[in-house]
Design a protein around this motif. Structure first.
Motif, short mmCIF file in Angstrom:
data_model
loop_
_atom_site.label_atom_id
_atom_site.label_comp_id
_atom_site.label_asym_id
_atom_site.label_seq_id
_atom_site.Cartn_x
_atom_site.Cartn_y
_atom_site.Cartn_z
N GLY A 177 14.14 39.98 40.64
CA GLY A 177 13.25 38.86 41.20
C GLY A 177 14.25 37.62 41.22
O GLY A 177 13.87 36.54 41.92
N THR A 178 15.52 37.45 40.66
CA THR A 178 16.57 36.33 40.48
C THR A 178 17.69 36.86 40.44
O THR A 178 18.02 37.92 39.83
N ARG A 179 18.76 35.78 40.66
CA ARG A 179 19.99 36.28 40.31
C ARG A 179 20.32 36.22 38.66
O ARG A 179 19.80 35.35 37.97
N PHE A 180 21.22 37.16 38.17
CA PHE A 180 21.43 37.14 36.98
C PHE A 180 22.24 36.07 36.41
O PHE A 180 23.09 35.24 37.13
N SER A 181 22.16 35.50 35.11
CA SER A 181 23.04 34.55 34.38
C SER A 181 22.76 35.06 32.93
O SER A 181 21.89 35.50 32.70
N THR A 182 23.79 34.50 32.14
CA THR A 182 23.63 34.78 30.68
C THR A 182 22.55 34.00 30.39
O THR A 182 21.87 34.48 29.51
N GLN A 183 22.17 32.79 30.76
CA GLN A 183 21.17 31.98 30.10
C GLN A 183 19.80 32.71 30.52
O GLN A 183 18.86 32.75 29.47
N LYS A 184 19.65 33.14 31.73
CA LYS A 184 18.27 33.85 31.97
C LYS A 184 18.18 35.05 31.21
O LYS A 184 17.32 35.34 30.71
N ASN A 185 19.29 35.81 31.00
CA ASN A 185 19.26 37.01 30.19
C ASN A 185 19.02 36.54 28.85
O ASN A 185 18.03 37.38 27.97
N GLN A 186 19.36 35.68 28.10
CA GLN A 186 18.93 35.22 26.87
C GLN A 186 17.67 34.88 26.72
O GLN A 186 16.61 35.22 26.00
N THR A 187 17.30 34.01 27.90
CA THR A 187 15.72 33.26 27.94
C THR A 187 14.80 34.67 27.97
O THR A 187 13.60 34.43 27.22
N GLN A 188 15.13 35.77 28.68
CA GLN A 188 14.18 36.80 28.67
C GLN A 188 14.19 37.70 27.64
O GLN A 188 13.53 38.61 27.44
N ASN A 189 15.39 37.51 26.86
CA ASN A 189 15.47 38.57 25.65
C ASN A 189 15.71 39.87 26.08
O ASN A 189 14.94 40.90 25.69
N SER A 190 16.44 40.12 27.30
CA SER A 190 16.62 41.31 27.99
C SER A 190 17.40 42.15 26.97
O SER A 190 18.50 41.94 26.32
N PRO A 191 16.90 43.38 26.99
CA PRO A 191 17.43 44.55 26.39
C PRO A 191 18.75 44.87 27.13
O PRO A 191 19.58 46.02 26.34
#
Length: 297
Positions: A177-191
């Motif tokens: 749904g959006t471009r990857f970034s480290t900040q987004k990865n951490q905000t989502q608590n992505s596995p």
């Protein structure tokens, strides 16, 4: 030298786009003639213009940069089949990469667009002429107030996609749904280490609206060994390598194995099953990205 290369490349993209948008918009008026065989013939002609536009863009890339594309998988693709294409999303460069590797191998890539975008001057008409599917999505709050409209958005999209029953198509969807970034990865608590959480809803909407027309699912993994590039870095020729991995799945098999069903939006158990399958696919994609990253060290 890189700045000069970038300016030259952008000018090439600009003039090539103008050159092909003009005939696409012009031909779109002829497509307004409500005769189905005529409209189908015009659609093929318009797709030919779009394919030529991409081909010239690829020549532009070859002239001003020496980017090496390493593509694995997808050897048996054909422009005569129907595809749903999904991919991880790192940069706006992803679209140029996808257009390059799939040009003339599968039908011209198209995106589902919001119905309101058809009113964008010139571009809305061009998107319509190129058979970009326009969809109307109702929010949960809106449907709560108007329950009689439940399912009408899917039905409207199905009717809009009837043209694809006779004409091959490739529908593109960035599942994150959006471009990857480290900040987004951490905000989502992505596995996942290299990915965001996949969103099954958009993909399910496409399959629900066009599942009987789409034959194959192409799962694309894009990897930039030097790190995620900006569009400017790409056109300046600073991106030396791009790795692309293509995996092909049969949509018929997804249905036969009960991974996906048409009642996805009404059946919680079916939603969970499809979401688990997509999460597993994304887990494997994350592992593939880790291997590609390690191989470049």
């Amino acid at each position: 030298m890189h700045v000069f290369t970038g300016i030259l490349s952008i000018l090439g993209y600009f003039f090539n786009t103008v050159f092909w948008v003009i005939p696409i918009v012009f031909l779109s008026f002829f497509k307004l003639i409500p005769i189905k065989p005529w409209q189908t013939a015009m659609s093929y002609l318009l797709d030919g213009c779009a394919t030529a536009w991409i081909s010239v863009n690829n020549v532009n890339q070859n002239l001003v940069s020496s980017t090496l594309f390493k593509v694995s998988g997808g050897e048996d693709l054909t422009a005569k089949d129907w595809y749903l294409v999904i991919s991880n999303h790192r940069s706006w460069v992803d679209i140029l990469v996808l257009q390059r590797i799939f040009n003339k191998k599968i039908p011209f890539l198209k995106f589902f667009l919001k119905k309101e975008l058809i009113w964008v001057p010139f571009l809305g008409l061009a998107w319509w002429a190129l058979d970009f599917p326009f969809m109307r999505r109702y929010s949960k709050s809106f449907l709560a107030k108007h329950p009689e409209l439940k399912g009408k958005d899917l039905e409207a999209t199905r009717l809009a996609c009837e043209k694809f029953r006779f004409k091959p198509v490739s529908i593109m969807n960035f599942v994150e749904g959006t471009r990857f970034s480290t900040q987004k990865n951490q905000t989502q608590n992505s596995p996942y280490e290299h990915l965001l959480n996949p969103k099954a809803g958009g993909m399910a909407f496409v399959l629900s609206a066009m599942g009987d027309k789409l034959h194959k699912l192409l799962d694309v993994t894009i990897h930039y060994p030097q790190g995620t590039p900006s569009f400017w870095q790409f056109v300046c020729g600073k991106v030396r390598h791009i790795n692309v991995v293509i995996k092909v799945f049969s949509i018929e098999d997804l249905v036969k194995n009960d991974i996906f069903a048409a009642d996805y939006f009404e059946n919680p158990a079916q939603r969970e099953k499809f979401q688990l399958w997509l999460s597993a696919l994304w887990q494997q994609k994350d592992q593939d990205l880790k291997k590609l990253t390690m191989s470049q060290m």
